[in-house]
Design an enzyme around this catalytic site. Structure first.
Site, PDB file in Angstrom:
ATOM      1  N   ASP A 248       0.919  -1.367   0.037  1.00 39.04           N
ATOM      2  CA  ASP A 248       0.130   0.058   0.004  1.00 39.04           C
ATOM      3  C   ASP A 248       1.046   1.256  -0.027  1.00 39.04           C
ATOM      4  O   ASP A 248       1.451   1.426   1.094  1.00 39.04           O
ATOM      5  CB  ASP A 248      -0.837  -0.124   1.244  1.00 39.04           C
ATOM      6  CG  ASP A 248      -1.665   1.155   1.573  1.00 39.04           C
ATOM      7  OD1 ASP A 248      -1.843   1.941   0.395  1.00 39.04           O
ATOM      8  OD2 ASP A 248      -2.215   1.334   2.570  1.00 39.04           O
TER       9      ASP A 248
ATOM     10  N   ASN B 297      -0.290   4.248  -0.713  1.00 33.02           N
ATOM     11  CA  ASN B 297      -0.638   5.872  -0.300  1.00 33.02           C
ATOM     12  C   ASN B 297      -1.511   5.839   0.991  1.00 33.02           C
ATOM     13  O   ASN B 297      -2.351   6.518   1.242  1.00 33.02           O
ATOM     14  CB  ASN B 297      -1.949   6.010  -1.504  1.00 33.02           C
ATOM     15  CG  ASN B 297      -3.129   5.202  -1.842  1.00 33.02           C
ATOM     16  OD1 ASN B 297      -3.070   4.288  -0.731  1.00 33.02           O
ATOM     17  ND2 ASN B 297      -3.916   5.406  -2.573  1.00 33.02           N
TER      18      ASN B 297
ATOM     19  N   ASP C 121      -3.966   3.928   2.440  1.00 35.35           N
ATOM     20  CA  ASP C 121      -5.341   3.674   2.429  1.00 35.35           C
ATOM     21  C   ASP C 121      -5.888   2.294   2.859  1.00 35.35           C
ATOM     22  O   ASP C 121      -6.996   1.773   2.878  1.00 35.35           O
ATOM     23  CB  ASP C 121      -6.312   4.030   1.351  1.00 35.35           C
ATOM     24  CG  ASP C 121      -5.981   3.229   0.035  1.00 35.35           C
ATOM     25  OD1 ASP C 121      -5.215   2.145   0.269  1.00 35.35           O
ATOM     26  OD2 ASP C 121      -6.690   3.400  -0.711  1.00 35.35           O
TER      27      ASP C 121
ATOM     28  N   ASP D 255      -1.596  -0.960  -4.039  1.00 36.22           N
ATOM     29  CA  ASP D 255      -1.748  -0.215  -5.311  1.00 36.22           C
ATOM     30  C   ASP D 255      -0.483  -0.136  -6.001  1.00 36.22           C
ATOM     31  O   ASP D 255       0.602  -0.790  -5.831  1.00 36.22           O
ATOM     32  CB  ASP D 255      -2.054   1.492  -4.992  1.00 36.22           C
ATOM     33  CG  ASP D 255      -1.252   2.058  -3.841  1.00 36.22           C
ATOM     34  OD1 ASP D 255       0.013   1.467  -3.913  1.00 36.22           O
ATOM     35  OD2 ASP D 255      -1.631   2.507  -2.854  1.00 36.22           O
TER      36      ASP D 255
ATOM     37  N   ASP E 169      -8.551 -14.237 -17.895  1.00 41.20           N
ATOM     38  CA  ASP E 169      -9.507 -14.766 -16.861  1.00 41.20           C
ATOM     39  C   ASP E 169     -10.559 -15.573 -17.491  1.00 41.20           C
ATOM     40  O   ASP E 169     -11.250 -15.444 -18.607  1.00 41.20           O
ATOM     41  CB  ASP E 169     -10.061 -13.572 -16.385  1.00 41.20           C
ATOM     42  CG  ASP E 169     -10.879 -13.779 -14.994  1.00 41.20           C
ATOM     43  OD1 ASP E 169     -10.287 -14.529 -14.002  1.00 41.20           O
ATOM     44  OD2 ASP E 169     -12.234 -13.580 -14.903  1.00 41.20           O
TER      45      ASP E 169
ATOM     46  N   GLU F 210      -6.179 -18.919 -18.130  1.00 37.32           N
ATOM     47  CA  GLU F 210      -6.861 -19.538 -16.923  1.00 37.32           C
ATOM     48  C   GLU F 210      -8.122 -20.361 -17.363  1.00 37.32           C
ATOM     49  O   GLU F 210      -9.130 -19.906 -17.742  1.00 37.32           O
ATOM     50  CB  GLU F 210      -7.396 -18.460 -16.168  1.00 37.32           C
ATOM     51  CG  GLU F 210      -7.770 -19.099 -14.715  1.00 37.32           C
ATOM     52  CD  GLU F 210      -9.077 -18.453 -14.063  1.00 37.32           C
ATOM     53  OE1 GLU F 210      -9.327 -18.667 -12.728  1.00 37.32           O
ATOM     54  OE2 GLU F 210      -9.787 -17.884 -14.696  1.00 37.32           O
TER      55      GLU F 210
HETATM   56  C1  GLC Z   1     -11.230 -16.167 -11.999  1.00 40.06           C
HETATM   57  C2  GLC Z   1     -10.514 -15.221 -11.158  1.00 40.06           C
HETATM   58  C3  GLC Z   1     -11.255 -15.316  -9.851  1.00 40.06           C
HETATM   59  C4  GLC Z   1     -12.473 -14.515 -10.154  1.00 40.06           C
HETATM   60  C5  GLC Z   1     -13.328 -15.470 -11.108  1.00 40.06           C
HETATM   61  C6  GLC Z   1     -14.363 -14.545 -11.951  1.00 40.06           C
HETATM   62  O1  GLC Z   1     -11.340 -17.266 -11.559  1.00 40.06           O
HETATM   63  O2  GLC Z   1      -9.239 -15.931 -10.744  1.00 40.06           O
HETATM   64  O3  GLC Z   1     -10.545 -14.708  -8.914  1.00 40.06           O
HETATM   65  O4  GLC Z   1     -13.398 -14.444  -9.184  1.00 40.06           O
HETATM   66  O5  GLC Z   1     -12.429 -15.433 -12.447  1.00 40.06           O
HETATM   67  O6  GLC Z   1     -13.804 -13.451 -12.617  1.00 40.06           O
END
Ligand code: GLC
Length: 555
Positions: free
Chosen positions: A26, A28, A30, A34, A212, A271
């Protein structure tokens, strides 16, 4: 693939460090990580010896799923910084020789994305609605969801909206949280939009993308019901109409053409929670993504047969397409490997908190850490690239006692508070042992360990980078040394592996240059003659204890 490392594409050997931006550092004050925080720790990463970083979504987002609900793909979340700071960070990383991979989320957006707001405010059948997956409900009044799909996080995958006339109307699909509507990838505009997004970030110098839910974008025509009692878990036992549909490959062939149109071997990693390995190979074809996380490896338990079988299957699958392997034991979605290896848990498998997190009373962290350290030597000696999740290099355990009123994972809410979800592996990193602050996570010394976005436990400082820095036997120094050896050892990274048999409790393989990696799952035993390069534990009189691993040059 036995050409020399200098002539290989960088991503065939890269060790990539995953930064979960909210919890890394972190800058900044908060209580949330970041870009400033990342910049302040680039030297640490350089010293660790990684080749690339992958930063989880940093876009403007209502943070219902901590950035995986993107409201604007072409900007930076104000809590995390600005676009110019992001550009600065990319340049600084490059100056240190670190490549930068960012997360792209093409399966769904946030419900606060301008397209979704437009869709809700437009009529059924309109152009704006067609960018997402809207359907009429079933039943006399449209009161039953269009089909029986569940959300990965729990509950129905459909949400009904109120139309402009104030009446309940159509339903939209959300495979994840209610606030994460799925895009309609049958719509050409969606394709064009994401091509623009890729170019926007490639123009700013990113070296690649982590995609993703890469196996989710295309849904089977007609959105057919699934068999009752099948769950929607990401790694499904069977092919479901929303995972791993053949149509996704056309998207990736287009994306590959875009990546190739830029200099510098830009890459993408999928992924794709797809099994068996032969299905993953499709994503890895040279005209598609070439990289995909090895989730069979990640879902292995600490068991010699299980690991060996999964390594073999993966290597076979990638051989058919000439892709490198991408080994991974940890990420921000699964229980940390220290706990898993101690408890024999398979991540991502199991319906309840108990299945997923195991029985705390049986947890022996000492065993878990021993195995995680050996796992590191195993992973970093296998052919191909590898991913390290922040804190893995500190052997961080899962945090199991976050107070329930502090949990933020949508899985916790959508499972009606029966599944504690993934916050336990996302607790802000301990950089220093300073208990009075936030263990060095925040520059704001007054913040305190309770007040980061997730609270840190009292014992967190024991695992801090600062504590491990000067201890030659620390896990941090084990990673550093292994990564240093990996850089110069000609047989490591991409290339061949040859198993050799020692005993049925010893996993052992050779890499070129008389290099051997030996992992002991059984009783202590005498290692072969040669020079030990690194070991996860102390070796006395040539004896490798149970759960120990080492790298050596065979005589
Ligand atoms: C992927 C990400 C996960 C997220 C999901 C929905 O599996 O790694 O963290 O919740 O997609 O975007």
């Amino acid at each position: 693939m036995s050409f020399p490392r200098s002539s290989r594409l960088w991503w065939r050997d890269a060790v990539t460090y995953q930064i979960y931006i909210r919890s890394f550092a972190d800058g900044n004050g908060d209580g949330k990580g970041d870009i400033q925080g990342i910049r302040s720790r680039l030297k640490y990463l350089k010293n660790l010896g990684i080749d690339a970083i992958w930063i989880t979504p940093w876009y403007p987002s209502p943070q219902k799923d901590h950035g995986y609900d993107v409201a604007d793909y072409l900007d930076i979340e104000p809590d995390y910084g600005t676009l110019s700071e992001a550009e600065l960070m990319i340049n600084e990383a490059h100056q240190l020789g670190i490549k930068v991979i960012i997360d792209i989320v093409p399966n769904h957006s946030s419900d606060q994305h301008k397209w979704f707001i437009q869709a809700v405010n437009s009529d059924p059948g309109s152009k704006a609605r067609d960018r997402y997956i809207f359907r009429d409900g079933r039943g006399n009044y449209g009161e039953i969801p269009p089909n029986n799909w569940h959300s990965v996080f729990g509950g129905s995958a459909w949400q009904r909206i109120i139309e402009k006339d104030g009446r309940p109307g159509q339903w939209y699909l959300h495979l994840f949280a209610v606030e994460q509507p799925d895009f309609n990838w049958d719509n050409q505009e969606v394709h064009e939009y994401f091509e623009k997004v890729l170019r926007f970030w490639l123009d700013r110098g990113v070296d690649g993308f982590r995609i993703d839910v890469a196996h989710g974008m295309v849904k089977a025509p007609g959105l057919p019901d699934i068999e009752e009692n099948l769950s929607s878990e990401m790694l499904a036992a069977r092919r479901l109409p929303f995972w791993d549909q053949d149509g996704v490959h056309e998207i990736y062939r287009n994306w590959r053409r875009i990546l190739n149109s830029y200099p510098g071997d830009r890459m993408a990693v999928a992924e794709a929670w797809v099994s068996p390995a032969s299905r993953i190979a499709l994503y890895l074809r040279p005209d598609e993504l070439a990289n995909s996380f090895n989730f069979d490896f990640l879902t292995s338990i600490w068991d010699i047969q299980d690991l060996k079988r999964n390594i073999d299957l993966s290597l076979q699958a990638i051989q058919s397409v000439g892709a490198p392997a991408s080994w991974v034991f940890n990420n921000h979605d699964v229980v940390r490997s220290v706990d898993r290896f101690a408890l024999g848990l398979r991540p991502g498998v199991g319906e309840t908190t108990f299945d997923r997190h195991g029985d705390v009373s049986k947890l022996n962290l000492e065993i878990g850490i021993r195995r995680a350290r050996s796992g590191a030597l195993l992973m970093l000696a296998l052919p191909g690239g590898a991913y390290i999740y922040q804190g893995e290099e500190l052997a961080l355990p899962e945090v199991r006692d976050i107070p329930e009123d502090r949990l933020e994972d949508p899985r916790w809410f959508l499972s009606e508070k029966t599944d504690k979800g993934r916050d336990g592996c996302r607790v802000p990193l301990p950089w220093s042992a300073n208990e009075s602050g936030s263990f060095g996570f925040s520059i704001n010394e007054k913040l305190g360990k309770e007040n980061s976005w997730l609270p840190q436990p009292n014992w967190w400082g024991n695992y801090s980078a600062e504590n491990q820095e000067h201890d030659p036997n620390s896990t941090l120094n084990l990673y550093r040394k292994a990564l240093e050896i990996r850089k110069t050892e000609i047989g490591l990274g991409d290339g061949e592996l040859e198993w050799f048999n020692m005993s049925d409790q010893v996993l052992a393989f050779k890499r070129p240059g008389n290099f051997a990696c030996i992992v002991n799952f059984g009783e202590a035993f005498k290692i072969p003659n040669g020079e030990v390069l690194i070991a996860s534990t102390s070796i006395e009189d040539g004896i490798l204890p149970e759960d120990g691993a080492l790298w050596m040059r065979l005589a």
